[in-house]
Design a protein around this motif. Sequence first.
Motif, PDB file in Angstrom:
ATOM      1  N   UNK A  12       0.833  -1.204   0.000  1.00 53.21           N
ATOM      2  CA  UNK A  12       0.000   0.000   0.000  1.00 53.21           C
ATOM      3  C   UNK A  12       0.864   1.249   0.000  1.00 53.21           C
ATOM      4  N   UNK A  13       0.587   2.192  -0.871  1.00 51.48           N
ATOM      5  CA  UNK A  13       1.359   3.441  -0.872  1.00 51.48           C
ATOM      6  C   UNK A  13       1.101   4.234   0.406  1.00 51.48           C
ATOM      7  N   UNK A  14       2.116   4.899   0.884  1.00 51.73           N
ATOM      8  CA  UNK A  14       2.007   5.674   2.121  1.00 51.73           C
ATOM      9  C   UNK A  14       1.264   6.979   1.862  1.00 51.73           C
ATOM     10  N   UNK A  15       0.247   7.230   2.686  1.00 50.03           N
ATOM     11  CA  UNK A  15      -0.549   8.443   2.514  1.00 50.03           C
ATOM     12  C   UNK A  15       0.233   9.691   2.899  1.00 50.03           C
ATOM     13  N   UNK A  16       1.072   9.575   3.916  1.00 48.87           N
ATOM     14  CA  UNK A  16       1.827  10.732   4.389  1.00 48.87           C
ATOM     15  C   UNK A  16       1.089  11.461   5.492  1.00 48.87           C
ATOM     16  N   UNK A  17       1.807  12.312   6.180  1.00 47.14           N
ATOM     17  CA  UNK A  17       1.234  13.028   7.315  1.00 47.14           C
ATOM     18  C   UNK A  17       0.128  13.994   6.902  1.00 47.14           C
ATOM     19  N   UNK A  18       0.253  14.553   5.710  1.00 50.05           N
ATOM     20  CA  UNK A  18      -0.740  15.538   5.284  1.00 50.05           C
ATOM     21  C   UNK A  18      -2.071  14.910   4.897  1.00 50.05           C
ATOM     22  N   UNK A  19      -2.090  13.576   4.658  1.00 49.50           N
ATOM     23  CA  UNK A  19      -3.327  12.898   4.299  1.00 49.50           C
ATOM     24  C   UNK A  19      -3.766  11.867   5.337  1.00 49.50           C
ATOM     25  N   UNK A  20      -3.146  11.903   6.479  1.00 47.57           N
ATOM     26  CA  UNK A  20      -3.498  10.944   7.529  1.00 47.57           C
ATOM     27  C   UNK A  20      -4.906  11.163   8.051  1.00 47.57           C
ATOM     28  N   UNK A  21      -5.466  12.351   7.820  1.00 51.66           N
ATOM     29  CA  UNK A  21      -6.811  12.668   8.307  1.00 51.66           C
ATOM     30  C   UNK A  21      -7.885  11.844   7.599  1.00 51.66           C
ATOM     31  N   UNK A  22      -7.569  11.268   6.430  1.00 50.65           N
ATOM     32  CA  UNK A  22      -8.568  10.515   5.672  1.00 50.65           C
ATOM     33  C   UNK A  22      -9.072   9.331   6.476  1.00 50.65           C
ATOM     34  N   UNK A  23      -8.151   8.615   7.112  1.00 47.51           N
ATOM     35  CA  UNK A  23      -8.520   7.458   7.934  1.00 47.51           C
ATOM     36  C   UNK A  23      -9.399   7.873   9.107  1.00 47.51           C
ATOM     37  N   UNK A  24      -9.018   8.962   9.784  1.00 48.25           N
ATOM     38  CA  UNK A  24      -9.801   9.429  10.930  1.00 48.25           C
ATOM     39  C   UNK A  24     -11.172   9.943  10.504  1.00 48.25           C
ATOM     40  N   UNK A  25     -11.240  10.549   9.326  1.00 46.74           N
ATOM     41  CA  UNK A  25     -12.517  11.052   8.827  1.00 46.74           C
ATOM     42  C   UNK A  25     -13.494   9.910   8.582  1.00 46.74           C
ATOM     43  N   UNK A  26     -13.009   8.829   7.972  1.00 45.92           N
ATOM     44  CA  UNK A  26     -13.870   7.672   7.726  1.00 45.92           C
ATOM     45  C   UNK A  26     -14.308   7.036   9.042  1.00 45.92           C
ATOM     46  N   UNK A  27     -13.384   6.917   9.994  1.00 44.76           N
ATOM     47  CA  UNK A  27     -13.751   6.338  11.288  1.00 44.76           C
ATOM     48  C   UNK A  27     -14.803   7.200  11.998  1.00 44.76           C
ATOM     49  N   UNK A  28     -14.633   8.509  11.934  1.00 46.32           N
ATOM     50  CA  UNK A  28     -15.612   9.410  12.550  1.00 46.32           C
ATOM     51  C   UNK A  28     -16.984   9.242  11.909  1.00 46.32           C
ATOM     52  N   UNK A  29     -17.010   9.069  10.586  1.00 45.56           N
ATOM     53  CA  UNK A  29     -18.273   8.862   9.882  1.00 45.56           C
ATOM     54  C   UNK A  29     -18.952   7.574  10.341  1.00 45.56           C
ATOM     55  N   UNK A  30     -18.170   6.487  10.451  1.00 42.75           N
ATOM     56  CA  UNK A  30     -18.728   5.208  10.915  1.00 42.75           C
ATOM     57  C   UNK A  30     -19.254   5.341  12.336  1.00 42.75           C
ATOM     58  N   UNK A  31     -18.490   5.990  13.190  1.00 43.16           N
ATOM     59  CA  UNK A  31     -18.865   6.139  14.599  1.00 43.16           C
ATOM     60  C   UNK A  31     -20.153   6.945  14.731  1.00 43.16           C
ATOM     61  N   UNK A  32     -20.197   8.110  14.113  1.00 45.25           N
ATOM     62  CA  UNK A  32     -21.370   8.974  14.250  1.00 45.25           C
ATOM     63  C   UNK A  32     -22.604   8.362  13.593  1.00 45.25           C
ATOM     64  N   UNK A  33     -22.416   7.678  12.473  1.00 44.01           N
ATOM     65  CA  UNK A  33     -23.546   7.033  11.805  1.00 44.01           C
ATOM     66  C   UNK A  33     -24.175   5.975  12.688  1.00 44.01           C
ATOM     67  N   UNK A  34     -23.334   5.193  13.364  1.00 41.84           N
ATOM     68  CA  UNK A  34     -23.870   4.155  14.241  1.00 41.84           C
ATOM     69  C   UNK A  34     -24.589   4.767  15.443  1.00 41.84           C
TER      70      UNK A  34
END
Length: 315
Positions: free
Chosen positions: A69-91
């Motif tokens: 998997x290509x490394x997202x880098x520090x500037x794009x690390x928020x993508x993972x947290x954004x998806x997790x937040x969406x899953x959490x709030x949706x549930x």
Amino acid sequence: MTLYIGRESSKLWKRFCAEIATEINLLAVNWKYLLAGLICQYIHGLAAHGVHYIHRPGPVLQDIGFILLPELGQDKAYISETLFTFIFLSFVLWTFHPFIFKSKKIYTVLIWCRVLSFLACSQLLRIITFYSTQLPGPNYHCREGSKIARLPPPESVLELLLLKSPRGMLYGCGDLIFSSHMIFSLVFVLTYQKYGMQRFIKQFAWLLAVIQSFLIVASRKHYTVDVVVAWYTVNLVVFFVDKKLPELPDRTTGAVALLLPLSTKDKDSKTKEENHKLLNGNSGDSMDWRPRIQVNGKILEDGNGLHNDSAMNGA
């Protein structure tokens, strides 16, 4: 149009108030389980914070996920947290949908008792695992040279108990095997898989869980083993714990009435029903639903009773 909106608003408010009353009754019975679950969440946070003090940065371990998997880098690390937040709030929003929507299958208090029990068992196994062996964190702030890769010893017990550290719990190190993000995501998806009603949302939720797995590795927050272990461990925990817990009452059958006190109206209705059964010669017991024959003003149970009565009269 105004009359229609006012009528629907009134129905929605009545439904909301009725749901509040029901959930309060359930909360009065189950508050201890909810409190225990929340305490377990704090203990898990305390353990994850504590392992950061003994974390020692080192070279990032060889990982197949890092290679593929290509490394997202520090500037794009928020993508993972954004998806997790969406899953959490949706549930979370889904668990509160009975307060608004007519089509409802769950009770909010009972579903959260179940979810917290899944989380607590999974997190207990996680604590045991990451305290057994500390791996060098692959995340950027856990690598050699980062100021918060190591934490100085706590100055007091209060500092440890209040989870005080640079940037709080968002930048922890050492709590790797297995992924906490995947614990929450999988518990939420598995719960909706069983109690949700929309097939499309179930399939979409599983897709999001898979994407979340890849993003966690691509953002270098966890090793691949952390995600893989989470997938089979959480599924097994939910499978076995779910068998030990009592099944949730089905709203469509009115089974929850056994959990809630009867109102005066319900009691009167139940009394009338019982009286109606007695007047018809039926006690309400399914074992007592036998044919009855009336002879000479007497109600007999069946043909045997008629035979006995004739014998007593010398016939």
